[in-house]
Design an enzyme around this catalytic site. Structure first.
Site, PDB file in Angstrom:
ATOM      1  N   GLY A  35     -11.431 -12.996  30.649  1.00  0.00           N
ATOM      2  CA  GLY A  35     -10.363 -12.913  31.645  1.00  0.00           C
ATOM      3  C   GLY A  35      -9.088 -12.355  31.046  1.00  0.00           C
ATOM      4  O   GLY A  35      -9.117 -11.686  30.015  1.00  0.00           O
ATOM      5  N   HIS A  41     -10.326  -3.711  29.708  1.00  0.00           N
ATOM      6  CA  HIS A  41     -11.489  -4.312  30.388  1.00  0.00           C
ATOM      7  C   HIS A  41     -11.901  -3.455  31.581  1.00  0.00           C
ATOM      8  O   HIS A  41     -13.089  -3.245  31.829  1.00  0.00           O
ATOM      9  CB  HIS A  41     -11.143  -5.704  30.937  1.00  0.00           C
ATOM     10  CG  HIS A  41     -10.785  -6.722  29.905  1.00  0.00           C
ATOM     11  ND1 HIS A  41      -9.505  -7.206  29.757  1.00  0.00           N
ATOM     12  CD2 HIS A  41     -11.539  -7.360  28.982  1.00  0.00           C
ATOM     13  CE1 HIS A  41      -9.484  -8.113  28.794  1.00  0.00           C
ATOM     14  NE2 HIS A  41     -10.706  -8.224  28.307  1.00  0.00           N
TER      15      HIS A  41
END
Ligand code: PAF
Length: 302
Positions: A35, A41
């Site tokens: 996260g 990402h």
């Protein structure tokens, strides 16, 4: 985009796989994350989405943090992560709880092989065992055809590759390039810990890599000289942890700097332990960017 929380929820994937609109030649792609997503990402998710349906896992894995490390402080913002993933056409997010992923003390763990020694393995005892154990669980739960990792965690990529090869786990691995800020700072969830001043100080990591790369481009192949160049720039950090030239994939210290080479640095700046690296392919005589796992664009089918 579905939010799946448990192993039982994940069986929804089998249902989708059997549906008509799931093209059977498309791989199911897993992008594992903790996260606090950033463009690094998202670039992995985009690379995956070019191949097939993507599952992103979001799980701050406690077993890869050592005592005194930043487990409690690690940024958690599921809502903002989901808002970033939704427009990318992600099929599902797997966001389990700690109790979903871990059972009783004494359960089986995965230990890294030789590639887990030294570098981050030396500075963070137990870290790669935590990473491998959770990645093995994620691969077992999601059963992806392809898994994509960020090249910024270079040693992690190589340790995972060794696990997949040695334990014969049926998944194809790929790595995506490090995404950088305009001034060269590698994107990292831990950059959030830095003040303005520390952020400027942190540029010494990418400067170190840039200067060693320039030396390679100019034809330098002496390991000591390359390492000295890395070290010289890292003197601007609060504490240098390592500055190394290693060979890919086994991370040996090279006698001859040739083939695919990893330039790897780690240092503390303020409250953050930062890492950065370059993977350079010298095999053609020039200096090109190299891969640690595989080029996602080269997926060649099931
Ligand atoms: O790179 C990360 O974010 C983590 O180490 C990983 C691979 C998701 C395992 O927790």
């Amino acid at each position: 985009m579905e939010i799946l929380r448990t192993a039982t929820d994940l069986r929804q994937l089998d249902k989708w796989r059997s549906e008509d609109n799931w093209r059977s030649e498309q791989p199911l792609v897993l992008v594992p994350t903790m996260g606090a997503l950033h463009p690094g990402h998202l670039s992995l998710v985009e690379a995956g989405a070019a191949l097939g349906p993507v599952v992103v896992s979001i799980f701050v894995n406690p077993t890869q943090f050592g005592p005194g490390e930043d487990l409690d402080a690690y940024p958690r913002d599921l809502e903002s992560d989901l808002a970033m993933l939704e427009p990318l056409g992600v099929k599902a997010v797997f966001a389990p709880s700690v109790t979903e992923m871990y059972g009783q003390p004494g359960e089986v763990t995965v230990q890294p092989g030789n590639r887990g020694q030294g570098l981050c393995g030396g500075d963070r005892p137990g870290h790669f065992s935590g990473v491998l154990t959770v990645v093995a669980k994620l691969l077992g739960l999601v059963r992806p055809d392809v898994a994509i990792f960020g090249r910024k965690d270079a040693q992690q990529c190589l340790v995972i590759r060794q696990m997949v090869e040695d334990l014969k786990i049926p998944v194809w691995l790929a790595d995506g390039p490090t995404v950088r800020e305009a001034d060269g700072l590698a994107m990292s969830s831990r950059n959030r810990y830095l003040s303005e001043e520390q952020r400027l100080q942190a540029l010494c990591l990418s400067r170190a890599l840039h200067s060693a790369r320039e030396m390679l481009v100019a034809g330098e192949r002496n390991r000591e000289k390359l390492q000295a160049a890395l070290l010289a720039e890292l003197s601007d950090a609060d504490k240098m942890e390592y500055a190394e030239v290693r060979l890919v994939p086994d991370l040996e210290e090279p006698v001859a700097v040739s083939g695919t080479v990893l330039l790897a640095v780690a240092a503390r700046v303020g409250p953050a332990r930062l890492i950065d690296n370059l993977v350079l392919d010298l095999s053609s005589g020039g200096v090109k960017d190299g891969f640690l796992l595989g080029d996602p664009q080269r997926w060649s089918g099931k």
